[in-house]
Enzyme design. Sequence first.
Site, PDB file in Angstrom:
ATOM      1  N   VAL A   7      28.839   5.701  67.142  1.00  0.00           N
ATOM      2  CA  VAL A   7      28.720   5.811  65.682  1.00  0.00           C
ATOM      3  C   VAL A   7      29.327   4.520  65.156  1.00  0.00           C
ATOM      4  O   VAL A   7      30.547   4.334  65.189  1.00  0.00           O
ATOM      5  CB  VAL A   7      29.471   7.045  65.136  1.00  0.00           C
ATOM      6  CG1 VAL A   7      29.584   6.965  63.624  1.00  0.00           C
ATOM      7  CG2 VAL A   7      28.771   8.333  65.547  1.00  0.00           C
ATOM      8  N   PRO A   8      28.468   3.582  64.725  1.00  0.00           N
ATOM      9  CA  PRO A   8      28.936   2.200  64.470  1.00  0.00           C
ATOM     10  C   PRO A   8      29.719   2.082  63.170  1.00  0.00           C
ATOM     11  O   PRO A   8      29.250   1.504  62.187  1.00  0.00           O
ATOM     12  CB  PRO A   8      27.628   1.401  64.423  1.00  0.00           C
ATOM     13  CG  PRO A   8      26.600   2.387  63.961  1.00  0.00           C
ATOM     14  CD  PRO A   8      27.026   3.736  64.472  1.00  0.00           C
ATOM     15  N   CYS A   9      30.938   2.571  63.188  1.00  0.00           N
ATOM     16  CA  CYS A   9      31.768   2.521  61.986  1.00  0.00           C
ATOM     17  C   CYS A   9      32.125   1.081  61.625  1.00  0.00           C
ATOM     18  O   CYS A   9      32.498   0.808  60.487  1.00  0.00           O
ATOM     19  CB  CYS A   9      33.027   3.380  62.175  1.00  0.00           C
ATOM     20  SG  CYS A   9      33.980   2.963  63.634  1.00  0.00           S
ATOM     21  N   HIS A  10      31.973   0.170  62.591  1.00  0.00           N
ATOM     22  CA  HIS A  10      32.256  -1.236  62.268  1.00  0.00           C
ATOM     23  C   HIS A  10      31.217  -1.812  61.303  1.00  0.00           C
ATOM     24  O   HIS A  10      31.438  -2.866  60.725  1.00  0.00           O
ATOM     25  CB  HIS A  10      32.314  -2.074  63.549  1.00  0.00           C
ATOM     26  CG  HIS A  10      31.046  -2.047  64.355  1.00  0.00           C
ATOM     27  ND1 HIS A  10      30.731  -1.003  65.204  1.00  0.00           N
ATOM     28  CD2 HIS A  10      29.994  -2.917  64.418  1.00  0.00           C
ATOM     29  CE1 HIS A  10      29.552  -1.251  65.783  1.00  0.00           C
ATOM     30  NE2 HIS A  10      29.088  -2.390  65.314  1.00  0.00           N
TER      31      HIS A  10
END
Lengths: 209, 220
Positions: A173-176
């Site tokens: 989950v690409p929270c970046h």
Amino acid sequence: MNDMTDHPTDDLTDDAVSTDLLDELANLASPPPAELTEGLFDRLFDRWLTTESPLGPVLVAYTGRGVSFVRTSALVPGEQFLETHRRRFGRPLRRADSTPAGLVDALWGRPGSVPEVDLEGLSAFEHDVLAATRTIPLGQTRPYAWVAREAGSPRAVRAAGSVLARNPVPLLVPCHRVVRSDGSPGQYLFGPETKQQLLSSEYARAHDL
Amino acid sequence: MNTTARRAHSAPDATTADPAGGREADDAIVELREALVYDLDEGFARLVGAHQAVAYSVALRTTGHRADAEDLLAESLLRAYRALRGYDATRLRELQPRPWLLTIVVNTRRNQVRDAARRPRADGAEPPDRPSTERSVEDRAQDAETSDELAAQLARLTDVQRTAVVLRHVVDLPIDEVAEVLGCPPGTAKSHVSRGLSRLRALMTPPDGVHTAATSRSNP
């Protein structure tokens, strides 16, 4: 008729009917079905493994439903990862003997089938924030306010940020890819510099294609 | 009668139960405790391996339904794991694994039944996760899966009698372990077992009175 010695503590074993009854009761002790025995360990134990990622070596835990926890070895080394996982999920762990399909590609942001993630135990809001974040494509970013809106709570911008700060499965989950509305990267689990590097390299890859 | 056959059936965890059907073999218990102290997750795996059969039998015969038994077993084992995490080495070294684990199974079942009774019923709509706890033990015991008459009649005992009979005579626990699991003195456990057996005997007596011994007992 040796039930007297067999069950000395029972008072009602002295007639033929009760002997038959006790035998029949004993026959009710059924061994678990083979598929249960096989499935039980998978149901109880989460698995863990180490692999390489753009963030360096990571530890990954997964359940029967999908990947549940990802942390860098630098931030949470070996035994500490296991202990953090146990405290957070309350489930036992065993070392994995295989890698879930698509995991490595997904960690590296390569196209292809993505592995399931297991977000069990999170609140509906946490779930929605992570689900929205998961739709942000490689090479792009979205502001925190966008995530809050997508999660159905446009005013919960700060809360959305807190959820991402606890993201159990970063990279997957690409929270970046969630940044401040002024375009600056903002905070990241593994530090703002790491976030900026990750975004730069993803941007480059997405635009070289 | 064939007591050897009964033993084979009634001690599914024969590797850890001593041949006389008493307390678990001391060596096996000590090894298991040390494994838990040394590495909780690995020790827990051994605990599951050693006791899943007896725990499953208790779960199956107290719920009367295979899918429920599997869910109950898994939930009980996870509760057991979480409890073990809070024990220090001293506590782990005093653990009596079999009665301790079966206590968790019995209590978890009691909680499930209580929660199902409290949960308001929406017009026939059953919660997806635990549909079968909405129905009584009797209903489910009559399912095709539990064709065995005795298993069905077990469901008609009171909870404590059923549990006592299952622990004592299905999985062959000594009476002091039955008492430990039920949380009562051995004398009380014995009387739960006796009353459960009497009730079962009455229930198992066909109306045509073939089993005269039992008939004469209930109708002197």
